[in-house]
Design a protein around this motif. Structure first.
Motif, PDB file in Angstrom:
ATOM      1  N   ALA A 119      -3.968  -7.459   2.040  1.00 32.18           N
ATOM      2  CA  ALA A 119      -4.956  -6.401   2.241  1.00 32.18           C
ATOM      3  C   ALA A 119      -4.414  -5.335   3.180  1.00 32.18           C
ATOM      4  O   ALA A 119      -4.610  -4.130   2.952  1.00 32.18           O
ATOM      5  CB  ALA A 119      -6.245  -7.008   2.801  1.00 32.18           C
ATOM      6  N   ALA A 120      -3.718  -5.762   4.257  1.00 30.15           N
ATOM      7  CA  ALA A 120      -3.144  -4.790   5.193  1.00 30.15           C
ATOM      8  C   ALA A 120      -2.086  -3.941   4.512  1.00 30.15           C
ATOM      9  O   ALA A 120      -1.996  -2.726   4.746  1.00 30.15           O
ATOM     10  CB  ALA A 120      -2.563  -5.529   6.397  1.00 30.15           C
ATOM     11  N   SER A 121      -1.265  -4.568   3.658  1.00 29.20           N
ATOM     12  CA  SER A 121      -0.239  -3.826   2.943  1.00 29.20           C
ATOM     13  C   SER A 121      -0.853  -2.803   1.989  1.00 29.20           C
ATOM     14  O   SER A 121      -0.386  -1.678   1.883  1.00 29.20           O
ATOM     15  CB  SER A 121       0.658  -4.801   2.178  1.00 29.20           C
ATOM     16  N   ILE A 122      -1.939  -3.207   1.296  1.00 26.47           N
ATOM     17  CA  ILE A 122      -2.619  -2.282   0.380  1.00 26.47           C
ATOM     18  C   ILE A 122      -3.241  -1.130   1.149  1.00 26.47           C
ATOM     19  O   ILE A 122      -3.171   0.040   0.734  1.00 26.47           O
ATOM     20  CB  ILE A 122      -3.681  -3.037  -0.433  1.00 26.47           C
ATOM     21  N   LEU A 123      -3.848  -1.422   2.304  1.00 20.08           N
ATOM     22  CA  LEU A 123      -4.476  -0.374   3.107  1.00 20.08           C
ATOM     23  C   LEU A 123      -3.434   0.625   3.598  1.00 20.08           C
ATOM     24  O   LEU A 123      -3.656   1.847   3.551  1.00 20.08           O
ATOM     25  CB  LEU A 123      -5.201  -1.014   4.288  1.00 20.08           C
ATOM     26  N   ALA A 124      -2.287   0.106   4.054  1.00 19.62           N
ATOM     27  CA  ALA A 124      -1.216   1.004   4.501  1.00 19.62           C
ATOM     28  C   ALA A 124      -0.683   1.835   3.333  1.00 19.62           C
ATOM     29  O   ALA A 124      -0.393   3.029   3.482  1.00 19.62           O
ATOM     30  CB  ALA A 124      -0.087   0.193   5.135  1.00 19.62           C
ATOM     31  N   ALA A 125      -0.554   1.227   2.159  1.00 18.39           N
ATOM     32  CA  ALA A 125      -0.065   1.965   0.990  1.00 18.39           C
ATOM     33  C   ALA A 125      -1.046   3.054   0.590  1.00 18.39           C
ATOM     34  O   ALA A 125      -0.635   4.149   0.182  1.00 18.39           O
ATOM     35  CB  ALA A 125       0.158   0.995  -0.167  1.00 18.39           C
ATOM     36  N   LEU A 126      -2.338   2.793   0.689  1.00 14.39           N
ATOM     37  CA  LEU A 126      -3.335   3.820   0.369  1.00 14.39           C
ATOM     38  C   LEU A 126      -3.234   4.986   1.340  1.00 14.39           C
ATOM     39  O   LEU A 126      -3.373   6.157   0.945  1.00 14.39           O
ATOM     40  CB  LEU A 126      -4.739   3.211   0.409  1.00 14.39           C
ATOM     41  N   ASP A 127      -2.977   4.681   2.614  1.00 13.79           N
ATOM     42  CA  ASP A 127      -2.802   5.752   3.588  1.00 13.79           C
ATOM     43  C   ASP A 127      -1.570   6.578   3.262  1.00 13.79           C
ATOM     44  O   ASP A 127      -1.582   7.820   3.349  1.00 13.79           O
ATOM     45  CB  ASP A 127      -2.681   5.169   5.003  1.00 13.79           C
ATOM     46  N   ARG A 128      -0.460   5.908   2.877  1.00  7.64           N
ATOM     47  CA  ARG A 128       0.752   6.642   2.517  1.00  7.64           C
ATOM     48  C   ARG A 128       0.533   7.455   1.246  1.00  7.64           C
ATOM     49  O   ARG A 128       1.044   8.570   1.124  1.00  7.64           O
ATOM     50  CB  ARG A 128       1.917   5.665   2.342  1.00  7.64           C
ATOM     51  N   ALA A 129      -0.184   6.893   0.288  1.00  3.14           N
ATOM     52  CA  ALA A 129      -0.430   7.633  -0.956  1.00  3.14           C
ATOM     53  C   ALA A 129      -1.272   8.869  -0.699  1.00  3.14           C
ATOM     54  O   ALA A 129      -1.099   9.898  -1.351  1.00  3.14           O
ATOM     55  CB  ALA A 129      -1.136   6.718  -1.963  1.00  3.14           C
ATOM     56  N   THR A 130      -2.197   8.784   0.251  1.00  5.76           N
ATOM     57  CA  THR A 130      -3.018   9.949   0.587  1.00  5.76           C
ATOM     58  C   THR A 130      -2.187  11.010   1.300  1.00  5.76           C
ATOM     59  O   THR A 130      -2.370  12.215   1.085  1.00  5.76           O
ATOM     60  CB  THR A 130      -4.192   9.517   1.488  1.00  5.76           C
TER      61      THR A 130
END
Length: 372
Positions: free
Chosen positions: A311-322
């Protein structure tokens, strides 16, 4: 107030019996379950007809003394016949016996010449034997079938286990309640024999015993649906648990919604919930595939932290994608949740649900599960 409650309970039994009968017919389940729910429908209709307020309204409309009593008793005998078919060795013989019993009731009712005066039903001395025979029939016939069902279900429960054993014990308890219910009718025999009077409608005690008998028999006859109900509840909870992760991915990648976000509970019906859950799992996997250029491998330190790390990895990836779109030649790491071969299975849905719950805790979006 008692009349209203009895009518509502009877209508509920009718609706339940029709619904379960149609469902079991579509699923082609066993005949025993069909008979139990036909019993519920017939008994529910009998309770509605025999409610004192309904009985008075029918009698005033048709001006035939005792007509509600006859109609309600015929429905009760039909319900008992359905109960007897659960354990009958010969269905044809059972149906013939039920038909002859119904015919005998009509003939005895006609021969009794029931009259109505001062709000009570009565017969003269010359016709009392017919009324006594009528009441004896509607008492002994159900008692015979209830005792047979109690004996058969108790005998079979000794050799069964699990949910089947519980269901058979409930059937036995329902049949025992049916014996007590029918024993209550001996007072009608005594009343007809010594006074020539007949009760009009169903009294409160008899209605309660009938409802208890129906509830236990329905519970016992529905054991096959228990596992399906548990799976539906698990699917519903899993579907709701996936919402935080699904919502976050949909906000970043609106194109992953196959049919668009749905609102309301239409897709949560038993037949549609499995497809709704499968669709949500597919959409989450599509979102994770689009997010892969931004993902980094999680580093869980133990089995309990795996979902939190993902979940932390997905959250960080969403921040990078934004923050910035991925470069076209950026190498993508392997997916966090496997190769997707098990998409749509219960295990896959449970794994995604665990990640989604951890995601909700990290983002504080647990309350967002209302957007289904």
């Amino acid at each position: 107030m008692t009349d209203v409650l009895q009518c509502l309970a009877g209508l509920a039994l009718c609706v339940f019996g029709l619904y379960r009968w149609s469902t079991l017919r579509a699923e082609r389940r066993g005949a025993a379950q069909q008979y139990v729910h036909r019993f519920a429908f017939c008994l529910g209709a009998a309770l509605v007809v025999l409610a004192p307020a309904t009985a008075r309204a029918v009698e005033d409309t048709f001006a035939l003394p005792g007509l509600p009593m006859l109609a309600g008793d015929l429905l009760r005998i039909a319900a008992v016949a359905c109960m007897g078919l659960v354990t009958a060795r010969s269905v044809q013989r059972q149906l013939i016996t039920a038909g002859l019993t119904l015919l005998a009731l009509v003939l005895l009712f006609s021969a009794a010449h029931i009259q109505h005066a001062s709000g009570e039903l009565f017969v003269d001395t010359r016709h009392r034997p017919f009324l006594v025979a009528y009441n004896t029939t509607i008492t002994l016939y159900p008692a015979w079938h209830a005792a047979a069902l109690c004996r058969a279900s108790l005998h079979r429960s000794r050799r069964a286990d699990g949910a089947l054993r519980v269901g058979l014990r409930l059937l036995c308890a329902g049949a025992a309640a049916g014996v007590v219910w029918t024993a209550w009718g001996f007072d009608d025999i005594r009343l007809a024999l010594f006074t020539g009077r007949q009760t009009d409608g169903e009294d409160g005690v008899s209605a309660v015993l009938g409802l208890l008998c129906a509830a236990l028999l329905i519970a016992g006859g529905s054991t096959a649906a228990w596992s399906a109900l548990r799976h539906w509840w698990w699917s519903y909870r899993t579907y709701r648990a996936l919402t935080p992760l699904w919502s976050a991915l949909c906000r970043s990648f609106p194109e992953i919604a196959l049919l668009g976000p749905r609102r309301g509970f239409t897709e949560l019906a038993p037949r549609a919930l499995g497809f709704a859950l499968y669709r949500r799992v597919i959409e989450i996997h599509d979102g994770l595939l689009l997010l892969r250029p931004h993902l980094r491998d999680p580093s869980p330190t133990g089995p309990d932290s795996a979902a939190t790390a993902c979940a932390a990895s997905i959250l960080a990836a969403l921040d990078r994608a934004t923050a910035s779109p991925p470069a076209p030649d950026l190498a993508c790491p392997p997916p966090l949740l496997g190769d997707g071969a098990a998409i749509g299975t219960d295990a896959e849905a449970a794994q995604l649900a665990a990640v989604s719950r951890a995601f909700a805790q990290l983002t504080g979006s647990g309350q967002h599960t209302a957007s289904v």
